[in-house]
Design an enzyme around this catalytic site. Structure first.
Site, PDB file in Angstrom:
ATOM      1  N   CYS A   1       4.198  -2.085  -7.018  1.00 17.72           N
ATOM      2  CA  CYS A   1       4.408  -0.770  -7.621  1.00 17.72           C
ATOM      3  C   CYS A   1       5.474  -0.896  -8.701  1.00 17.72           C
ATOM      4  CB  CYS A   1       4.841   0.239  -6.561  1.00 17.72           C
ATOM      5  SG  CYS A   1       5.247   1.847  -7.280  1.00 17.72           S
TER       6      CYS A   1
ATOM      7  N   HIS B   1       1.134  -3.508   1.889  1.00 12.77           N
ATOM      8  CA  HIS B   1       1.658  -4.553   1.008  1.00 12.77           C
ATOM      9  C   HIS B   1       2.269  -5.664   1.863  1.00 12.77           C
ATOM     10  CE1 HIS B   1       1.776  -2.675  -3.215  1.00 12.77           C
ATOM     11  NE2 HIS B   1       0.954  -1.947  -2.483  1.00 12.77           N
TER      12      HIS B   1
ATOM     13  N   HIS C   1      -3.278   1.372   3.418  1.00 14.12           N
ATOM     14  CA  HIS C   1      -2.950   0.574   2.230  1.00 14.12           C
ATOM     15  C   HIS C   1      -1.651  -0.169   2.528  1.00 14.12           C
ATOM     16  CE1 HIS C   1      -2.772   0.000  -2.231  1.00 14.12           C
ATOM     17  NE2 HIS C   1      -1.474  -0.034  -2.009  1.00 14.12           N
TER      18      HIS C   1
HETATM   19 ZN    ZN Z   1      -0.033  -0.439  -3.468  1.00 14.04          ZN
END
Ligand code: ZN
Length: 312
Positions: free
Chosen positions: A244, A213, A211
Site C-alpha cells: 500500500c 499481506h 485480503h
Molecule cells: Zn493489499
C-alpha cells in the site's frame, strides 16, 4: 463453481502494480491477465478507477476491464475509491466493484481523503447508481474493511470498530464486506475471531473473502486460519508484488504461486494448472523488467511426485 474448493482472487494487476513505479505497458498487462485466466485463476482485480494523475500505473483500467470481459468464465473485479470512480467503472461493466473503507480513520483521511461518514455516503451513491441498472447487469459491491487488523498510523484498531464499520457498509448498500490486512499486522487468531464475529453479527453470506499481506511473514499462517474458519475466497498477488503506497512499510501481498501450492497440496482444488501458472509468471517478469518477483514454490519447483488436487 463445483470444480473449485477455494477461489483465488488475483489482485496483482491492481494492488501489486499500484506501488510499482515503472509503468507496465497496457499490452503487457493484457497478456498477463490472459495468462492468469488461462492458468485457471477464476477472478482478477484488473485495476482501480482512481484519477490517472494519482496513480499513472493504473490509468488504463477501463481498457483492461474491456479486455478481461472478453475472457470466457473470468470474473472481472475492480477497485473504486468513490462514486465518481464507480460511475467510470459501471460504464465498462465489471462483475465486481470493491470500495475500501479504512477502519482506521486516520488512514482513511490519508488514503482516501475522506472520513468514515464521507466514505459511507459514497457507498450510498454507488448503490443508487448500481440499482439504476437492469438486475442482470448489476455488479456485486463489496466493502473492503482495510487496516482491519491494525494500522501503521493509528496502531491498534479495536475489533468493535471493525464490526461497526462492517455493519455500516452493509447498511449503506454493500452486498458483502471483506476483511483486509492492508498493513500485514494480522495473526491467525484475529483472522478466526474477526470472521466468526462478523458472521454472528451479520450472517455468513456477508463475508466470504479475505485480503492478506505477508509483510511480517504471517500471510500463509493467516490463510490457514481463514480456511479453518471457512472463508472461501483468498486474495493473492502473483510474485507477491505490491503493498500500500499510503501505508509505509506495508509491502507484499501473499504470493499466488505459493498459495496455489498450499491449497493444492492439502487437497483443495483451485482450478489452477501449474504449468500455465509458471507461464503467467514469465509473462509478468517480461512485462516488468528489473522488478523483483517473490515466491518460494516457483524457485524450488514442485516436490517430486507431487499430485495436485486440481486435475492438471
Ligand atoms: Zn493489499
Amino acid at each position: 463453481m463445483d470444480s473449485i474448493d477455494i477461489e483465488i482472487s488475483e489482485v496483482g494487476p491492481r494492488d501489486g502494480l499500484q506501488s510499482i513505479a515503472p509503468i507496465m505497458s497496457t499490452a503487457d498487462k493484457k497478456a498477463w491477465i490472459s495468462a492468469l485466466a488461462a492458468a485457471g485463476i477464476p477472478e482478477i482485480e484488473v485495476g482501480s478507477f482512481v484519477p490517472a494523475k494519482v496513480l499513472p500505473q493504473l490509468a488504463d483500467t477501463a481498457e483492461l476491464v474491456s479486455h478481461a470481459k472478453g475472457i470466457a468464465g473470468l470474473a472481472v473485479a475492480v477497485l473504486v475509491p468513490n462514486l465518481r470512480g464507480a460511475q467510470d467503472a459501471l460504464a465498462v461493466g465489471p462483475d465486481k466493484m470493491t470500495i475500501p473503507l479504512s477502519v482506521s480513520e486516520t488512514h482513511s483521511l490519508k488514503n482516501l481523503k475522506r472520513t468514515h461518514e464521507q466514505v459511507l455516503e459514497e457507498v450510498r451513491g454507488i448503490r443508487a447508481a448500481i440499482d439504476l441498472l437492469p438486475a442482470q447487469s448489476r455488479p456485486k459491491l463489496e466493502g473492503s474493511l482495510s487496516t482491519a487488523f491494525g494500522c501503521t498510523l493509528e496502531g491498534r484498531v479495536p475489533e468493535a470498530k471493525v464490526l461497526e464499520m462492517a455493519e455500516k457498509l452493509l447498511a449503506a448498500g454493500c452486498d458483502e464486506v471483506g476483511l483486509s490486512d492492508t498493513t500485514g499486522f494480522a495473526n491467525p487468531v484475529q483472522v478466526r475471531d474477526y470472521t466468526r464475529h462478523i458472521w454472528e453479527l451479520l450472517g455468513r453470506d456477508k463475508l466470504t473473502g479475505i485480503h492478506l499481506h505477508n509483510t511480517r511473514g504471517q500471510g500463509l499462517a493467516n490463510v490457514m486460519a481463514a480456511l479453518e474458519v471457512g472463508l472461501t475466497t483468498i486474495d493473492a498477488s502473483m510474485g507477491g508484488i505490491g503493498g500500500c503506497p499510503f501505508a509505509p512499510g506495508a509491502s507484499g501481498n501473499i504470493v499466488t504461486e505459493d498459495l496455489v501450492f498450499l491449497l493444492e497440496s492439502q487437497g483443495l482444488r483451485t482450478g489452477v494448472n501449474f504449468e500455465a501458472l509458471w507461464h503467467a509468471r514469465t509473462v509478468l517478469a517480461r512485462g516488468l523488467p528489473g522488478v523483483e518477483l517473490y515466491g518460494f514454490t516457483p524457485d524450488a519447483g514442485l516436490p517430486k511426485d507431487f499430485i495436485a488436487a486440481t486435475p492438471q
